[in-house]
Structures are given as structure tokens and as C-alpha cells.
Scaffold this motif. Structure first.
Motif, PDB file in Angstrom:
ATOM      1  N   ALA A 182       0.826  -1.212   0.000  1.00  0.00           N
ATOM      2  CA  ALA A 182       0.000   0.000   0.000  1.00  0.00           C
ATOM      3  C   ALA A 182       0.860   1.262   0.000  1.00  0.00           C
ATOM      4  CB  ALA A 182      -0.929  -0.003   1.206  1.00  0.00           C
ATOM      5  N   ASP A 183       2.013   1.200   0.658  1.00  0.00           N
ATOM      6  CA  ASP A 183       2.919   2.355   0.675  1.00  0.00           C
ATOM      7  C   ASP A 183       3.502   2.606  -0.704  1.00  0.00           C
ATOM      8  OD1 ASP A 183       2.969   2.936   3.648  1.00  0.00           O
ATOM      9  OD2 ASP A 183       3.613   0.846   3.652  1.00  0.00           O
ATOM     10  N   PHE A 184       3.880   1.532  -1.392  1.00  0.00           N
ATOM     11  CA  PHE A 184       4.393   1.677  -2.750  1.00  0.00           C
ATOM     12  C   PHE A 184       3.288   2.160  -3.688  1.00  0.00           C
ATOM     13  CE2 PHE A 184       7.664  -1.022  -0.953  1.00  0.00           C
ATOM     14  CZ  PHE A 184       8.816  -0.592  -1.588  1.00  0.00           C
ATOM     15  N   ASP A 185       2.072   1.690  -3.439  1.00  0.00           N
ATOM     16  CA  ASP A 185       0.961   2.097  -4.294  1.00  0.00           C
ATOM     17  C   ASP A 185       0.674   3.589  -4.162  1.00  0.00           C
ATOM     18  OD1 ASP A 185      -1.240   0.680  -6.014  1.00  0.00           O
ATOM     19  OD2 ASP A 185      -2.293   2.182  -4.834  1.00  0.00           O
ATOM     20  N   ALA A 186       0.711   4.107  -2.945  1.00  0.00           N
ATOM     21  CA  ALA A 186       0.509   5.538  -2.740  1.00  0.00           C
ATOM     22  C   ALA A 186       1.605   6.340  -3.425  1.00  0.00           C
ATOM     23  CB  ALA A 186       0.489   5.843  -1.242  1.00  0.00           C
ATOM     24  N   MET A 187       2.817   5.807  -3.417  1.00  0.00           N
ATOM     25  CA  MET A 187       3.923   6.459  -4.105  1.00  0.00           C
ATOM     26  C   MET A 187       3.657   6.559  -5.599  1.00  0.00           C
ATOM     27  SD  MET A 187       6.573   5.318  -6.289  1.00  0.00           S
ATOM     28  CE  MET A 187       6.913   3.629  -5.813  1.00  0.00           C
ATOM     29  N   LEU A 188       3.047   5.536  -6.179  1.00  0.00           N
ATOM     30  CA  LEU A 188       2.774   5.543  -7.617  1.00  0.00           C
ATOM     31  C   LEU A 188       1.892   6.725  -8.006  1.00  0.00           C
ATOM     32  CD1 LEU A 188       2.117   1.751  -8.334  1.00  0.00           C
ATOM     33  CD2 LEU A 188       4.105   3.093  -9.025  1.00  0.00           C
ATOM     34  N   ASP A 189       0.857   6.973  -7.212  1.00  0.00           N
ATOM     35  CA  ASP A 189      -0.036   8.098  -7.524  1.00  0.00           C
ATOM     36  C   ASP A 189       0.732   9.411  -7.554  1.00  0.00           C
ATOM     37  OD1 ASP A 189      -2.443   6.751  -7.904  1.00  0.00           O
ATOM     38  OD2 ASP A 189      -2.858   6.687  -5.753  1.00  0.00           O
ATOM     39  N   THR A 190       1.672   9.573  -6.643  1.00  0.00           N
ATOM     40  CA  THR A 190       2.460  10.803  -6.587  1.00  0.00           C
ATOM     41  C   THR A 190       3.367  10.939  -7.803  1.00  0.00           C
ATOM     42  OG1 THR A 190       2.454  10.771  -4.163  1.00  0.00           O
ATOM     43  CG2 THR A 190       4.149  12.093  -5.237  1.00  0.00           C
ATOM     44  N   VAL A 191       4.058   9.860  -8.143  1.00  0.00           N
ATOM     45  CA  VAL A 191       5.006   9.905  -9.259  1.00  0.00           C
ATOM     46  C   VAL A 191       4.289  10.067 -10.595  1.00  0.00           C
ATOM     47  CG1 VAL A 191       6.753   8.580 -10.532  1.00  0.00           C
ATOM     48  CG2 VAL A 191       6.759   8.579  -8.029  1.00  0.00           C
ATOM     49  N   LEU A 192       3.127   9.452 -10.745  1.00  0.00           N
ATOM     50  CA  LEU A 192       2.419   9.486 -12.018  1.00  0.00           C
ATOM     51  C   LEU A 192       1.771  10.830 -12.302  1.00  0.00           C
ATOM     52  CD1 LEU A 192       0.683   5.975 -11.976  1.00  0.00           C
ATOM     53  CD2 LEU A 192       2.735   6.636 -13.225  1.00  0.00           C
ATOM     54  N   THR A 193       1.506  11.598 -11.278  1.00  0.00           N
ATOM     55  CA  THR A 193       0.833  12.890 -11.463  1.00  0.00           C
ATOM     56  C   THR A 193       1.644  13.799 -12.389  1.00  0.00           C
ATOM     57  OG1 THR A 193      -0.177  12.766  -9.265  1.00  0.00           O
ATOM     58  CG2 THR A 193      -0.057  14.933 -10.309  1.00  0.00           C
ATOM     59  N   GLY A 194       1.006  14.225 -13.476  1.00  0.00           N
ATOM     60  CA  GLY A 194       1.655  15.136 -14.411  1.00  0.00           C
ATOM     61  C   GLY A 194       2.603  14.478 -15.380  1.00  0.00           C
ATOM     62  N   ARG A 195       2.717  13.161 -15.323  1.00  0.00           N
ATOM     63  CA  ARG A 195       3.618  12.455 -16.232  1.00  0.00           C
ATOM     64  C   ARG A 195       2.805  11.562 -17.171  1.00  0.00           C
ATOM     65  NH1 ARG A 195       7.047  12.484 -11.442  1.00  0.00           N
ATOM     66  NH2 ARG A 195       9.098  13.368 -11.988  1.00  0.00           N
ATOM     67  N   PRO A 196       3.245  11.383 -18.428  1.00  0.00           N
ATOM     68  CA  PRO A 196       2.505  10.553 -19.397  1.00  0.00           C
ATOM     69  C   PRO A 196       2.784   9.066 -19.178  1.00  0.00           C
ATOM     70  CG  PRO A 196       4.479  11.403 -20.431  1.00  0.00           C
ATOM     71  CD  PRO A 196       4.449  11.994 -19.041  1.00  0.00           C
ATOM     72  N   ALA A 197       2.283   8.552 -18.079  1.00  0.00           N
ATOM     73  CA  ALA A 197       2.604   7.174 -17.706  1.00  0.00           C
ATOM     74  C   ALA A 197       1.368   6.446 -17.209  1.00  0.00           C
ATOM     75  CB  ALA A 197       3.684   7.164 -16.635  1.00  0.00           C
ATOM     76  N   ARG A 198       1.404   5.118 -17.360  1.00  0.00           N
ATOM     77  CA  ARG A 198       0.326   4.248 -16.881  1.00  0.00           C
ATOM     78  C   ARG A 198       0.930   3.055 -16.166  1.00  0.00           C
ATOM     79  NH1 ARG A 198      -1.495   6.210 -21.754  1.00  0.00           N
ATOM     80  NH2 ARG A 198      -3.583   7.135 -21.693  1.00  0.00           N
ATOM     81  N   VAL A 199       0.254   2.614 -15.124  1.00  0.00           N
ATOM     82  CA  VAL A 199       0.709   1.454 -14.354  1.00  0.00           C
ATOM     83  C   VAL A 199      -0.466   0.514 -14.140  1.00  0.00           C
ATOM     84  CG1 VAL A 199       1.613   0.651 -12.145  1.00  0.00           C
ATOM     85  CG2 VAL A 199       2.544   2.734 -13.173  1.00  0.00           C
ATOM     86  N   LEU A 200      -0.230  -0.771 -14.365  1.00  0.00           N
ATOM     87  CA  LEU A 200      -1.221  -1.800 -14.064  1.00  0.00           C
ATOM     88  C   LEU A 200      -0.662  -2.682 -12.960  1.00  0.00           C
ATOM     89  CD1 LEU A 200      -3.845  -3.336 -14.557  1.00  0.00           C
ATOM     90  CD2 LEU A 200      -2.674  -4.623 -16.368  1.00  0.00           C
ATOM     91  N   CYS A 201      -1.319  -2.666 -11.799  1.00  0.00           N
ATOM     92  CA  CYS A 201      -0.916  -3.482 -10.656  1.00  0.00           C
ATOM     93  C   CYS A 201      -1.707  -4.787 -10.685  1.00  0.00           C
ATOM     94  CB  CYS A 201      -1.187  -2.734  -9.356  1.00  0.00           C
ATOM     95  SG  CYS A 201      -0.347  -1.141  -9.217  1.00  0.00           S
ATOM     96  N   LEU A 202      -1.000  -5.903 -10.700  1.00  0.00           N
ATOM     97  CA  LEU A 202      -1.636  -7.205 -10.815  1.00  0.00           C
ATOM     98  C   LEU A 202      -1.577  -7.950  -9.485  1.00  0.00           C
ATOM     99  CD1 LEU A 202       0.048  -8.047 -14.210  1.00  0.00           C
ATOM    100  CD2 LEU A 202      -2.404  -7.653 -13.898  1.00  0.00           C
ATOM    101  N   TYR A 203      -2.741  -8.355  -8.989  1.00  0.00           N
ATOM    102  CA  TYR A 203      -2.820  -9.074  -7.718  1.00  0.00           C
ATOM    103  C   TYR A 203      -3.565 -10.391  -7.958  1.00  0.00           C
ATOM    104  CZ  TYR A 203      -1.772  -4.329  -6.200  1.00  0.00           C
ATOM    105  OH  TYR A 203      -1.212  -3.082  -6.060  1.00  0.00           O
ATOM    106  N   ASP A 204      -2.857 -11.344  -8.520  1.00  0.00           N
ATOM    107  CA  ASP A 204      -3.532 -12.609  -8.831  1.00  0.00           C
ATOM    108  C   ASP A 204      -3.613 -13.472  -7.584  1.00  0.00           C
ATOM    109  OD1 ASP A 204      -1.165 -14.920  -9.260  1.00  0.00           O
ATOM    110  OD2 ASP A 204      -0.512 -12.841  -9.503  1.00  0.00           O
TER     111      ASP A 204
END
Length: 318
Positions: free
Chosen positions: A130-152
């Protein structure tokens, strides 16, 4: 939570919960394949799954040799993936931001990332996914990037899956006609289905029922197709009884209709050939790209399909 598909380009940071490995490979390859087709820089964080993902990309007719060679597609090795997830969240943020910014500087129109992050479950210092996931939102803001998190569900316990689902605003879904963990069947279009995985005694009757139901639908259609297609590009195993069943199913088709088995792998081709496929008048069989020599039924009596061919750095069609 909003649900959507892998094709939704507005989904900047999304999660997915594959119920089977076949769905995991399907979703991973589709996400990466869209990015490669758009000219984006794609990064896959591996933890023992890259072979299957590359294989599925080949099955999906996505060129991988050149992207791997020129750096458009980058595979982060398992050791480095684990090191990132066992390091600090700050270091991971710096690394990801640098990768995205470098991709933009190199002229890529966008960046996308997915992979296996389950090694982050083993931490005992209070830092979690969850800590890494919150970091993703911060880093992605304003950048042309997409992330798909897979939890199988094979690699994550149920409580971790539900926790990660709850903190994502978008979830990707890919419905199937059938998925028992061994065989996954999806609809490609009217009278077209794709089989991925393995057919054996446990799911053979399901395949037979689906063919019969699709034929019945075609016969009732105002614009019936000449052929019903089963895409077998990702079918790795077909037992003898299953091969016989496909041949017999085709033999029951009326003259105006055919059963087309497309992009069939060498091992499945051999099973079909030995079970009478060359002599089934209503059955068409075509080989997976790269299989040599070519194989087509009917009229292929006496010919044997060739051995598998390596299509990518680590992907082999068997």
C-alpha cells in the motif's frame, strides 16, 4: 471503484485481480502490447513470469524481437525487482520518476509499467504494498505514464488482494466464457472463440458444448458465417480424446459450415493429425506462425507438422 478494460487509455493507475495464470498472461500481454503499438516505452518487472508473458505476446501477434533489442520493451530481472520492493519507498519513487522522465526525453510518447510485485509481501518492517501504491499516484501525477498493478490469487493471499483492491480507484476486468484455472475461453467476436491453456478430461465436455452452442447460434443467425473459428494460438496441450472430439464435432457440421482451428501449435497439430483431422471434410486447421512446414486440413494427409520455433528472446511455441 470504477471498472473498465485494459484498452481504456484513461486508466492511468489501475489494478486487476486475475483468477488464473492464463488470465494473468492475457492481461499482462494486452497491457504491454497496447503500449508497444502506440510507440510507448514499456517496462515489465519480472519475478519468474517473463517467459509466459513473452509467449503470450507472440501468440497475440505482437512483435517483440525489435522492441527488446532497441529498448522499447525492457524487462527488469527478478533480482532487481525484489531489490526495489525490499528497498525504501523513496528510492523506488526516484527510480520510477527517472525511468519515466528518461523515456520522455528519449522521444517516447508515453510510459507504461506492470509486472510481478508479490515479493513486497515478505517485508517485516511495516512497509507494505500500500505504501508503494501511494507512491505511484504521486510519481504518475503530471507524467505521461500508466501502471497496471496485478494481484492474482495464486500469488497473493485473499486479504492482501482485497486490501489492494480497496485502495485503487480503477479495476481492470477481462471477462471470459469459461476459466477453470487450466483452460480459459474468451470470445473474440461473433462465432469466434479463443482457447488458452490445456484441454483434458476435466474440461473437454465444456469445449464440446461451446462448439455445439455456437453452431446452433450460427444456424439461427440471419447472416450465418461460413466457418466457426477457434483460435488455438495459446492452447499448449490437447489430449487425444479432445483431438478426437474436435474432429468428430467438425464431422457433424452441415455442408455449408466449417469448423476452423487457427494458429495451432505444433504439439496440438500433431494430436489433431494423428486423430484424423486431415480427413475431416468440414475441418480447417492452420498452424501457428513460424511452424514449418505448413499444415492445413483437409488435404494434408501424410504430412507432419514441424518442430516449435523460437520467436523471441525467451518465448518458445511448443
Amino acid at each position: 471503484m470504477h471498472t473498465t478494460t485494459v484498452d481504456d487509455l484513461s486508466a492511468v493507475h489501475a489494478c486487476a485481480v486475475p483468477g488464473s495464470d492464463e488470465q494473468l498472461w492475457e492481461m499482462s500481454a494486452r497491457f504491454l502490447g497496447i503500449g508497444l503499438a502506440r510507440g510507448e516505452h514499456a517496462v515489465y518487472f519480472d519475478d519468474g513470469t517473463i517467459d509466459a508473458v513473452l509467449e503470450r505476446l507472440v501468440d497475440d501477434r505482437v512483435p517483440v524481437d525489435r522492441p527488446l533489442a532497441d529498448g522499447q520493451l525492457v524487462v527488469v530481472g527478478a533480482a532487481d525487482t525484489r531489490a526495489v520492493l525490499r528497498g525504501t519507498v523513496r528510492d523506488a519513487a526516484v527510480m520510477l520518476a527517472a525511468r519515466i522522465d528518461r523515456a520522455v526525453a528519449d522521444g517516447y510518447p508515453g510510459f507504461r509499467m506492470t509486472g510481478q510485485f508479490n515479493s513486497g509481501l515478505s517485508r517485516r518492517d511495516g512497509v507494505g504494498l500500500a505504501d508503494f501504491d501511494a507512491m505511484l499516484d504521486t510519481v504518475l501525477t503530471g507524467r505521461p505514464a500508466r501502471v497496471l498493478c496485478l494481484y492474482d490469487r495464486h500469488r497473493y493471499p485473499d486479504d492482501a488482494v482485497e486490501r489492494m483492491r480497496s485502495i485503487h480507484r480503477i479495476e481492470i476486468e477481462t471477462p471470459a466464457l469459461y476459466d477453470d484455472g487450466l483452460l480459459r475461453v474468451t470470445r473474440l467476436g461473433p462465432f469466434r472463440m479463443r482457447l488458452a491453456g490445456e484441454v483434458d478430461h476435466s474440461n473437454r465436455p465444456v469445449v464440446a458444448r461451446m462448439i455445439a452452442a455456437t453452431l446452433d447460434e450460427a444456424l439461427r443467425s440471419d447472416d450465418p458465417p461460413a466457418a466457426l473459428e477457434l483460435d488455438l494460438s495459446s492452447l499448449r496441450f490437447l489430449d487425444v480424446a479432445g483431438a478426437v472430439g474436435l474432429v468428430h464435432a467438425a464431422e457433424e457440421f452441415p455442408e455449408a459450415h466449417r469448423l476452423a482451428l487457427s494458429r495451432v501449435r505444433p504439439g496440438v497439430l500433431r494430436a489433431l493429425d494423428r486423430c484424423g483431422a486431415p480427413f475431416a471434410a468440414q475441418l480447417d486447421v492452420t498452424a501457428h506462425p513460424g511452424v514449418s512446414p505448413g499444415f492445413r486440413c483437409p488435404g494434408a494427409a501424410g504430412r507432419r507438422p514441424g518442430r516449435g520455433v523460437t520467436h523471441a528472446r525467451e518465448a518458445r511455441i511448443r
